[in-house]
Design an enzyme around this catalytic site. Structure first.
Site, PDB file in Angstrom:
ATOM      1  N   LEU B  91      -2.334   1.576  -0.144  1.00 54.59           N
ATOM      2  CA  LEU B  91      -2.640   3.000  -0.006  1.00 54.59           C
ATOM      3  C   LEU B  91      -3.636   3.466  -1.060  1.00 54.59           C
ATOM      4  O   LEU B  91      -3.444   4.485  -1.712  1.00 54.59           O
ATOM      5  CB  LEU B  91      -1.361   3.850  -0.115  1.00 54.59           C
ATOM      6  CG  LEU B  91      -0.444   3.808   1.109  1.00 54.59           C
ATOM      7  CD1 LEU B  91       0.763   4.678   0.879  1.00 54.59           C
ATOM      8  CD2 LEU B  91      -1.179   4.247   2.347  1.00 54.59           C
ATOM      9  N   CYS B  92      -4.664   2.649  -1.282  1.00 59.48           N
ATOM     10  CA  CYS B  92      -5.696   3.109  -2.203  1.00 59.48           C
ATOM     11  C   CYS B  92      -7.073   2.817  -1.614  1.00 59.48           C
ATOM     12  O   CYS B  92      -7.938   2.261  -2.271  1.00 59.48           O
ATOM     13  CB  CYS B  92      -5.523   2.488  -3.584  1.00 59.48           C
ATOM     14  SG  CYS B  92      -5.158   0.744  -3.546  1.00 59.48           S
ATOM     15  N   GLY B  93      -7.229   3.158  -0.352  1.00 60.99           N
ATOM     16  CA  GLY B  93      -8.526   3.032   0.290  1.00 60.99           C
ATOM     17  C   GLY B  93      -8.991   1.595   0.348  1.00 60.99           C
ATOM     18  O   GLY B  93      -8.200   0.682   0.548  1.00 60.99           O
TER      19      GLY B  93
END
Lengths: 138, 295
Positions: B91-93
């Site tokens: 969940l960090c691009g």
């Protein structure tokens, strides 16, 4: 008044001190040494122990250092320590922790049969044990 | 056509998601500040280290035969170690996949050129990406999941295993893959060769002559033997800190985007919901009026 020079003490985590100092005493690999301004360029390893800096304004700062080396030039002293802590923060717990690290290093090398590294770790451990009474008077 | 109740549920669920992404963004922002400060605090050390390395390297000179292997290399480039530093969480691009992609491309390139490649993943997210392709040349993942703030000790542990491998002659060249933190919106995946280190040449005559005059205690060789392994640890430490800051930056902007997207989605769902409600009211009115007229 002796000539002052830039004194820097850095550990991997941060820059502990960067200031003008008139004298620094540090535990060099071949013995303790006092450094004042215009010292000949020396690069020395460090034994664990205390670094004492007399700042330009006459106040004194003391730090416990372990591992690393000092880079001494005529107008600057830079200490790159693997571990550094102001003296006031060196408590028995911290010391025991350091000793435990040294002990486990020694055992790991010894087990791996790497006698040279084991001997180095042993020397270091002995240095720490030897320093104990000075560092932490009971 | 979805019923009014369905729409209401949909809106509620998107709102809940938005709350989560918003919270994650704020957490990332707070963590980013700390990670950035840690990365900045560590900078002086690696800068001084580089300077000292450059000094000693010039003092030793081009006499490659006497220089230790860690400095001059083994003289061959047949086998490579790729140290891939990524995050432990998603969940960090594109953060993890960008680093993994860079590593994968390099690995493919080297394999195509007939070299031996070993990958040492630090952080499990990147490992997951390349596992399917390189499972047989991958080493066990270095797990930093339980580590809240990366300390020098963590880096030293990684460095120790890397150095042990080097001393066993299991690779000639080690390259570190991580993400350089440029700003919150820009993190640059970077490859840096750490063994043998690339040392910036000392250009000025002044510093070159200064290095000649150095006295070494105990002696050059011993200092160098102590310094070189430490340099590896410092470089890895720096990479881990840069990575930590990059990860939070990437997560922050990814979550910001997600929050904005959720907002747009809620707006458009609200519009549909209101239209449908209006349509229903109109239909009901028409029915009532038509009924009244019929009387």
């Amino acid at each position: 008044m002796a000539e002052t020079f830039t004194f820097e003490l850095v550990s991997p985590e941060k820059l502990l001190l960067s200031n003008e100092a008139s004298m620094v005493t540090l535990p060099g690999a071949d013995g303790d040494m006092g450094v004042m301004g215009n010292h000949a360029p020396v690069m020395t390893g460090l034994r664990p122990g205390y670094v004492e800096a007399t700042l330009a304004d006459g106040s004194k700062d003391e730090y416990f250092v372990r591992g690393g080396f000092a880079d001494i030039t005529p107008n600057a002293v830079t200490i790159l320590a693997e571990f550094a802590l102001p003296r006031a923060e060196l408590t028995r717990e911290v010391f025991e922790e350091q000793r435990a690290i040294a002990q486990s290093d020694y055992e790991a090398h010894h087990k791996a049969g790497d006698e040279e590294k084991a001997a180095n770790a042993r020397t270091y451990l002995d240095q720490l044990n030897h320093l104990e009474p000075t560092l932490l008077p009971a | 056509m979805a019923s009014l109740k369905d729409l209401r549920n949909r809106i509620a669920s998107v709102k809940a998601t938005q709350k989560i992404t918003k919270a994650m963004q704020m957490v990332a922002a707070a963590k980013l500040r700390r990670a950035q400060a840690a990365a900045e605090d560590a900078r002086p050390f690696s800068q001084r280290m580089d300077a000292v390395m450059a000094n000693i390297a010039t003092a030793i000179g081009d006499d490659a035969a006497s220089a230790p292997k860690l400095l001059a290399g083994t003289g061959s480039d047949a086998s490579h170690l790729l140290i891939m530093c990524t995050a432990e969480r998603g969940l960090c691009g594109g953060f993890n996949s960008a680093i993994a992609r860079l590593t994968r491309d390099r690995a493919r390139e080297l394999l195509a050129a007939g070299k031996t490649v070993t990958i040492l993943p630090v952080g499990k997210k990147g490992a997951d990406v390349v596992r399917s392709e390189f499972s047989e040349i991958m080493m066990p993942v270095v797990d930093l999941r339980d580590v809240k703030h990366v300390g020098y000790e963590n880096a030293a542990d990684v460095a120790r295993s890397v150095l042990d491998m080097f001393n066993d002659g299991r690779f000639d060249i080690a390259t570190l893959f991580y993400s350089e933190f440029e700003s919150v919106i820009s993190q640059v995946p970077t490859a840096q060769q750490i063994i043998p280190p690339t040392i910036a040449k000392v250009e000025t005559d002044e510093s070159a002559s200064a290095s000649v005059m150095y006295d070494y205690e105990p002696d050059e060789g011993e200092i160098l033997a102590d310094l070189l392994p430490r340099n590896v640890a410092v470089q890895i430490f720096r990479a881990l800190l840069e990575n930590a800051a990059s990860e939070q930056g990437a997560r922050m902007s990814a979550m910001d985007n997600a929050t904005r997207n959720a907002g747009e989605m809620i707006d458009s769902l609200n519009l549909t919901y209101n239209r449908q409600r209006q349509a229903q009211i109109t239909t009901e009115l028409i029915e009532i009026i038509a009924g009244a007229e019929a009387l």
